[in-house]
Write an enzyme that holds these catalytic residues in place. Structure first.
Site, PDB file in Angstrom:
ATOM      1  N   SER A  61       0.837  -1.215   0.000  1.00 24.32           N
ATOM      2  CA  SER A  61       0.000   0.000   0.000  1.00 24.32           C
ATOM      3  C   SER A  61       0.866   1.256   0.000  1.00 24.32           C
ATOM      4  O   SER A  61       0.593   2.214  -0.732  1.00 24.32           O
ATOM      5  CB  SER A  61      -0.899   0.024   1.233  1.00 24.32           C
ATOM      6  N   ARG A 118       1.533   4.371  -3.081  1.00 21.84           N
ATOM      7  CA  ARG A 118       1.399   5.800  -2.768  1.00 21.84           C
ATOM      8  C   ARG A 118       2.713   6.539  -2.971  1.00 21.84           C
ATOM      9  O   ARG A 118       2.735   7.663  -3.483  1.00 21.84           O
ATOM     10  CB  ARG A 118       0.911   5.967  -1.318  1.00 21.84           C
ATOM     11  N   ARG A 167     -14.520  -5.429 -10.442  1.00 19.63           N
ATOM     12  CA  ARG A 167     -14.497  -4.673  -9.180  1.00 19.63           C
ATOM     13  C   ARG A 167     -15.264  -3.351  -9.333  1.00 19.63           C
ATOM     14  O   ARG A 167     -15.221  -2.718 -10.388  1.00 19.63           O
ATOM     15  CB  ARG A 167     -13.043  -4.381  -8.746  1.00 19.63           C
ATOM     16  N   SER A 198     -13.411   2.803   2.675  1.00 19.88           N
ATOM     17  CA  SER A 198     -12.396   2.326   1.732  1.00 19.88           C
ATOM     18  C   SER A 198     -11.238   3.310   1.663  1.00 19.88           C
ATOM     19  O   SER A 198     -11.414   4.476   1.291  1.00 19.88           O
ATOM     20  CB  SER A 198     -13.007   2.147   0.337  1.00 19.88           C
ATOM     21  N   GLN A 226      -8.930   3.098  -0.428  1.00 18.13           N
ATOM     22  CA  GLN A 226      -8.657   3.370  -1.843  1.00 18.13           C
ATOM     23  C   GLN A 226      -9.488   4.550  -2.328  1.00 18.13           C
ATOM     24  O   GLN A 226      -8.987   5.415  -3.046  1.00 18.13           O
ATOM     25  CB  GLN A 226      -8.945   2.129  -2.685  1.00 18.13           C
ATOM     26  N   ASP A 253      -7.634  -7.520   4.648  1.00 15.69           N
ATOM     27  CA  ASP A 253      -6.955  -8.526   3.815  1.00 15.69           C
ATOM     28  C   ASP A 253      -6.537  -9.762   4.606  1.00 15.69           C
ATOM     29  O   ASP A 253      -6.048 -10.727   4.031  1.00 15.69           O
ATOM     30  CB  ASP A 253      -5.734  -7.893   3.129  1.00 15.69           C
ATOM     31  N   ARG A 261     -14.389 -13.041  -0.872  1.00 12.65           N
ATOM     32  CA  ARG A 261     -13.570 -13.760   0.117  1.00 12.65           C
ATOM     33  C   ARG A 261     -14.395 -14.460   1.189  1.00 12.65           C
ATOM     34  O   ARG A 261     -13.945 -15.466   1.744  1.00 12.65           O
ATOM     35  CB  ARG A 261     -12.550 -12.807   0.763  1.00 12.65           C
ATOM     36  N   ARG A 269      -4.533 -13.695  -1.853  1.00 12.85           N
ATOM     37  CA  ARG A 269      -4.681 -13.864  -0.397  1.00 12.85           C
ATOM     38  C   ARG A 269      -5.294 -15.235  -0.075  1.00 12.85           C
ATOM     39  O   ARG A 269      -5.030 -15.813   0.973  1.00 12.85           O
ATOM     40  CB  ARG A 269      -5.558 -12.758   0.193  1.00 12.85           C
TER      41      ARG A 269
END
Ligand code: S3P
Length: 416
Positions: free
Chosen positions: A14, A18, A110, A153, A155, A303, A334, A376
Site C-alpha cells: 500500500s 502511494r 471490481r 475504503s 482506496q 486482507d 472472500r 490472499r
C-alpha cells in the site's frame, strides 16, 4: 512440523503504490528502498512510465524522476490492482490528463462507481461502463468538495485526496470507519497542506511541486500475516519479524492473534516516512481462544480475515466475524471462497451475509481448493495445508505473483 527463524520481507504494498504516485509529482530524483516485487506495484510503476515518468529499478532501490506527467500512449493496464486503477485515476484527474484505464478480468468486475461518483462531483469528466473498468478520463478542471464516503475504503479516500492535490479549493473526505491512512501520513511527511480531525481529512491543492524524498519501505504486515498465522497454529513455532510496519490501521490481525494466545514481544520501534515500524518476536501459544470481530475493526484487517477464519478452526470455541460484507468485493468474494474451501477441509464454518461463524476444534483433512484467482486465498490455503491431515490441492498458485512471488520459497525456508 513448526516454523522458526527470521522473516525479512519486502516493503509494504500500500505504501509502495502511494510513494510511487507521489514521487511522480516531484521534479527531483526520489528514491525508494525495499520496493515489493509483486505484479500489483509493477502495474503502478508501469502506468507512471507510460505517463512519461522515469522509473529506474535495480535490486536495491528504485529511483523516480517525476514532475512531468503527460497523456499516456495507449491504455493504462492496471492488471489485477484495484489500488492502481483507483489511485492513478485520482492522480491523473487532478493533474488534468486524458487517459483510459483498464485491468484484467478480475479487476473488470471490481466496483468503480465508488470513485466515479465523487470524482464527477469534483468536476472530473470520467466514464466507465456500468461503474466498472475500462474508465475513460478526459481533461476537466476539478474543484474541492466535501464528501462522505458510503463505504469505508482507503482506496476511495486516497483517490479523492490525490485528485484534491490538483483541485481548486480544499477537498474534505469523511469516512464511516477508520481505514488505512498511508496517503495522509506520507503527504504530511512531505509537508503538503493536509489535516485530519475525527472522521474527516482535508487536503489543499499543491502550491508548489512535492519535494524530493527518499524512503525505505517497512515490511508489509499483510505479506507477514500468513507466516504469523502459521506461527500461531503450529506448536513450538517462533518467528522474528524485523522492520515490520506497525501502523495501527494495518495490524489489527496481530492483536486478534495475540488475543487468541499468540505470544508477541515488541522490540525496538522507530518511525520511518511518518509510519510506525518495529521488530517483533513471536512464539506459538499452547492453545487458541476464539475471537469476535465486529464492523469497526474490519477495515484494519480487511486482507487478513481469511487467515483469521482459518485460525478460528483451531480455537476452542466459536469465533464470529460480522460487518465484513466488503470482503465480497475484493479480488474474490472472500467470504464465500474461504467458507467453501474450509468446509471442503472439514471445518465447521457458516457463511453469513456479512460475516462468518467458525466453530473451532474440527480436524482439518485434505481436499481440493479453489483460489478464485485471489493471491490472499492461495496464501491462506498454503497455511491451511500445514495443519490439515491430508493433501491440500490448489487449483492454481500463479496469483501469488500479485503480492509475493517467492511466497513458497520463503515458507519452505522457515518450515522445520
Ligand atoms: C488498500 C486498501 C484496501 C485493501 C487493499 C489495499 C490500499 O482496499 O483491501 O488490498 O492500498 O488502499 P479498500 O480500501 O478498498 O478496502
Amino acid at each position: 512440523m513448526h516454523i522458526s527463524g527470521e522473516l525479512i520481507l519486502p516493503g509494504d504494498k500500500s505504501i509502495a503504490h502511494r510513494a510511487l504516485l507521489l514521487a511522480s509529482l516531484s521534479p527531483g530524483r526520489c528514491r525508494l528502498g525495499n520496493l515489493p516485487p509483486g505484479a500489483d506495484v509493477h502495474s503502478t510503476l508501469k502506468g507512471l512510465r507510460q505517463c512519461g515518468i522515469s522509473v529506474d529499478t535495480d535490486k536495491a532501490e528504485t529511483t523516480i524522476t517525476g514532475g512531468s506527467l503527460r497523456m499516456p500512449e495507449g491504455v493504462l493496464d492496471c492488471g489485477n490492482s484495484a489500488t492502481t486503477a483507483r489511485l492513478l485515476t485520482g492522480l491523473l484527474a487532478g493533474t488534468g490528463i486524458t487517459a483510459t484505464l483498464d485491468g484484467d478480468e478480475s479487476l473488470r468486475r471490481r466496483p468503480m462507481q465508488r470513485i466515479i461518483d465523487p470524482l464527477r462531483l469534483m468536476g472530473a469528466d470520467l466514464s466507465g461502463s456500468s461503474g466498472r473498468l475500462p474508465l475513460q478520463l478526459r481533461v476537466a478542471p476539478l474543484r474541492g468538495i466535501e464528501y462522505l464516503q458510503e463505504v469505508a475504503s482507503a482506496q476511495v479516500k486516497s483517490t479523492l485526496l490525490l485528485a484534491g492535490l490538483g483541485a481548486m479549493g480544499p477537498t474534505t473526505v469523511r469516512e464511516p470507519l477508520p481505514t488505512r491512512d498511508h496517503t495522509e501520513l506520507l503527504l504530511t511527511y512531505l509537508e503538503a497542506k493536509i489535516s485530519s480531525s475525527g472522521d474527516a481529512v482535508t487536503i489543499w491543492p499543491l502550491q508548489s511541486p512535492l519535494p524530493t524524498f527518499s524512503l525505505e519501505l517497512p515490511a508489509d504486515p499483510s505479506t507477514a500475516a500468513p507466516f504469523i498465522t502459521a506461527c500461531a497454529l503450529l506448536p513450538g513455532s517462533s518467528l522474528r519479524v524485523p522492520g515490520l510496519l506497525l501502523n495501527s490501521t494495518r495490524v489489527r490481525f496481530l492483536e486478534i492473534l495475540e488475543g487468541m494466545g499468540l505470544i508477541v514481544e515488541r522490540g525496538h520501534q522507530w518511525r520511518s516516512g511518518g509510519e510506525d515500524v518495529g521488530d517483533l518476536q513471536l512464539e506459538a501459544p499452547r492453545d487458541l481462544k476464539p475471537f469476535c470481530i465486529t464492523a469497526w475493526e474490519v477495515p484494519a484487517l480487511i486482507d487478513e480475515l481469511p487467515l483469521l477464519a482459518l485460525a478460528a478452526c483451531r480455537a476452542q470455541g466459536v469465533s464470529r466475524i460480522s460487518g465484513a460484507g466488503e470482503l465480497r468485493f475484493k479480488e474474490s468474494d472472500r467470504l464465500h471462497a474461504i467458507c467453501q474451501n474450509l468446509t471442503r477441509l472439514g471445518a465447521l464454518i457458516e457463511e453469513l451475509p456479512d460475516g462468518l461463524t467458525v466453530t473451532g476444534g474440527a480436524k482439518l483433512q485434505g481436499g481440493r481448493m479453489t483460489s478464485a484467482g485471489d493471491h490472499r486465498m492461495v496464501m491462506a490455503m498454503r497455511i491451511a495445508a500445514l495443519i490439515a491431515s491430508g493433501e491440500v490441492i490448489l487449483d492454481e498458485c500463479a496469483s501469488l505473483a500479485i503480492s509475493c512471488p517467492d511466497f513458497d520459497q520463503r515458507l519452505r525456508t522457515l518450515l522445520h
